[in-house]
Design an enzyme around this catalytic site. Structure first.
Site, PDB file in Angstrom:
ATOM      1  N   ARG A 183       0.706 -10.203  -0.737  1.00 46.13           N
ATOM      2  CA  ARG A 183       0.378  -8.784  -0.790  1.00 46.13           C
ATOM      3  C   ARG A 183      -0.244  -8.376   0.539  1.00 46.13           C
ATOM      4  O   ARG A 183      -1.064  -9.110   1.102  1.00 46.13           O
ATOM      5  CB  ARG A 183      -0.604  -8.473  -1.929  1.00 46.13           C
TER       6      ARG A 183
ATOM      7  N   GLU B 181       2.716   0.363   3.279  1.00 47.57           N
ATOM      8  CA  GLU B 181       4.176   0.261   3.289  1.00 47.57           C
ATOM      9  C   GLU B 181       4.804   1.588   2.875  1.00 47.57           C
ATOM     10  O   GLU B 181       4.229   2.297   2.049  1.00 47.57           O
ATOM     11  CB  GLU B 181       4.624  -0.862   2.348  1.00 47.57           C
TER      12      GLU B 181
ATOM     13  N   HIS C 184       9.217  -6.502   3.245  1.00 47.66           N
ATOM     14  CA  HIS C 184       8.872  -6.822   1.850  1.00 47.66           C
ATOM     15  C   HIS C 184      10.128  -7.252   1.076  1.00 47.66           C
ATOM     16  O   HIS C 184      10.515  -6.632   0.080  1.00 47.66           O
ATOM     17  CB  HIS C 184       8.200  -5.629   1.175  1.00 47.66           C
TER      18      HIS C 184
END
Length: 529
Positions: free
Chosen positions: A232, A261, A279
């Protein structure tokens, strides 16, 4: 009889669609378009979404027949679980669909960092043949530190062992015996930082882990270390990593996740020895297919009225009516247990006594484990993954039932033994026609106090003036006491204060109170619904 209707609001794997079509009428809609979604919800029994469809109170109100919302993935940020619960709608997800993909992405970034794959690729396609510049390092006989040995961390550790590495790990919630079973040596975080040639992060993101790998941590590492974060964003402080790379205190990094993000511009992008990805941890065909089939199976269970293991709330499941009121109570007892323990126990016994013990109460064991791990892991803890979390951490779990309950009609207890032999216990019950949740025992102290959103527990040596000091310090902090019980084993012996307060106690105030009364135990827990 017409078939139940399942509305698929986003792309779902063909295997998932095929499972649904066996029993249901399957319709499709563009869930991101509210003008299409809301009218389409009017007569559907189940809704399947991914991340683009917002399932809020408005959407739930438009779906009068809706029984289940299924998220074909892990996160539930786009689903209002509280609103769904109030509407009696079951919410499920696919909690294990992406763990292999996420583990493999961490290995991918680690290898890419070790062998300078990204800059070598860029140089070559730009017409430059730079073999000597991009000389890398082997993994063989290197020490890899795994920060967080949960489901994904354990998968990473197992895969790293095939490279001939020495794997060490830091995770305060995993027993050393469990780590040893997969060939991992448990260490402190400081020791891991000092010894590792590679560090890979696999922790949940919470107030305790945010910024955990920052300036102080990176000041302890070898200058040859490479740091990987595919967990994370924010656990690894990106600014601190930038400074360490700039100063030559870190040799390289592999980053799949960012604090904010989408991230398309970062100071980290200026370094050739940093490999980055947008990601992609869960972005594999296999993970997407697993997500589709998992939620399809959950929808089948939900619409047939059976217990749904992947439920993140409990409405609509096949649990006996006599058991249902005890589920939220038991989960809260599990959370209180972990708060008091300060770590994960090596053994947990869930005891169910009284009239409800005549029923199948296995679900109460699961509810207790959900509570035990709720504040330990970031991912949603469900009835299906709670036992897996316990197994992964080497926790022995037992369910004890008896129709004998001398003081209460029904009594639920969570008892455990910590690695150092310390015993912790918490018991609760439901009282009166309104089924009020009561805490009736902590560590053999008998009490009767209602469970509340904000609770504080203080253990200390019994003596005059302690209650006054606690009340005064909370009053000075503008924290109102809603309820209090003081329990002691004997005059001048050990004592416990259990408090319910109207608002959370600031950490500095709790620390001050602990110091003022010389508390042996000082714990605060927020039991939000």
């Amino acid at each position: 009889m017409p078939k139940p209707v399942v509305l698929v609001a986003e792309e779902l794997s063909p295997a998932g669609i095929a499972l649904l079509e066996e029993d249901f009428e399957v319709r499709h809609v563009n869930g991101a378009d509210r003008s299409e979604l809301l009218p389409a919800l009017a007569d559907v029994d189940a809704l399947i979404v991914r991340s683009a469809t917002k399932v809020d109170a408005e959407a739930l109100a438009a779906a009068s027949r809706l029984q289940v919302v299924a998220r074909a993935g892990v996160g539930l940020d786009n689903v209002d679980v509280d609103a769904a619960t109030k509407a009696g709608v079951l919410v499920v997800n696919a909690p294990t669909s992406n763990i292999i993909s996420a583990a493999e992405q961490a290995i991918n970034l680690l290898l890419a960092s070790a062998r300078n794959t990204a800059p070598a690729h860029n140089a070559l396609i730009n017409g430059e043949w730079k073999r000597s510049k991009y000389t890398g390092v082997e993994l063989y006989e290197k020490t890899v530190g795994v920060v967080g040995l949960g489901r994904i961390g354990a998968l990473v550790a197992q895969r790293l062992s095939a490279f001939g590495t020495k794997v060490i790990a830091y995770d305060p919630f995993v027993q050393p015996a469990r780590a040893a079973q997969i060939g991992v040596e448990m260490t402190t975080l400081d020791e891991l930082l000092e010894r590792s040639d590679f560090i890979t992060i696999h922790l949940p993101k919470n107030k305790d882990t945010l910024g955990l790998i920052g300036d102080e941590a990176l000041s302890k590492v070898k200058p040859t270390v490479r740091v990987i974060n595919a967990a994370r964003g924010g656990i690894l402080d990106e600014d601190a990593l930038y400074r360490a790379l700039k100063d030559g205190r870190v040799a390289g990094a592999g980053i799949d996740v960012f604090a904010k993000e989408p991230c398309t511009d970062s100071p980290l992008f200026e370094f050739e020895n940093v490999v980055v990805a947008p990601h992609l941890g869960a972005s594999t065909e296999e993970a997407q297919e697993k997500a589709g089939t998992q939620v399809a199976r959950s929808v089948k269970l939900a619409l047939s009225g059976e217990f749904v293991p992947d439920a993140v709330n409990v409405q609509g499941t096949g649990v006996a009516e006599e058991i249902k009121p005890g589920l939220p109570l038991t989960e809260k007892l599990g959370r209180v247990f972990t708060s008091l323990a300060g770590t994960i126990a090596s053994r947990i016994d869930v005891e169910v006594r009284g009239e409800i013990a005549a029923h199948d109460v296995k679900v109460l064991e699961l509810a207790a484990l959900k509570g035990v791990f709720a504040d330990v892991v970031e991912d949603t803890v469900t009835f299906v993954n709670a036992p897996l979390l316990a197994k992964e951490r080497g926790v022995e779990v037992n369910l004890v039932t008896s129709d004998d309950s001398s003081d209460w009609r029904n009594l639920i207890s969570v008892r455990g033994v910590l690695a150092d032999g310390t015993r912790v216990s918490v018991s609760g019950t439901l009282t009166g026609p309104r089924q009020i949740e009561k805490l009736v025992e902590i560590n053999n102290y008998t009490m009767e106090i209602g469970l509340a959103e904000h609770m504080v527990f203080l253990a200390y040596e019994d003596r005059p003036g302690v209650v006054g000091k606690v009340g005064a310090l909370l009053g000075d902090a503008d924290v109102n006491i809603a309820g209090m019980q003081v329990i002691r084993d004997q005059e001048g012996g050990k004592a416990l204060i259990a408090l319910t307060v109207d608002s959370a106690v600031p950490e500095e105030i709790l620390s001050s109170i602990s110091g003022e009364i010389d508390a042996d135990i000082s714990r605060q827990i927020d039991l939000e619904d």
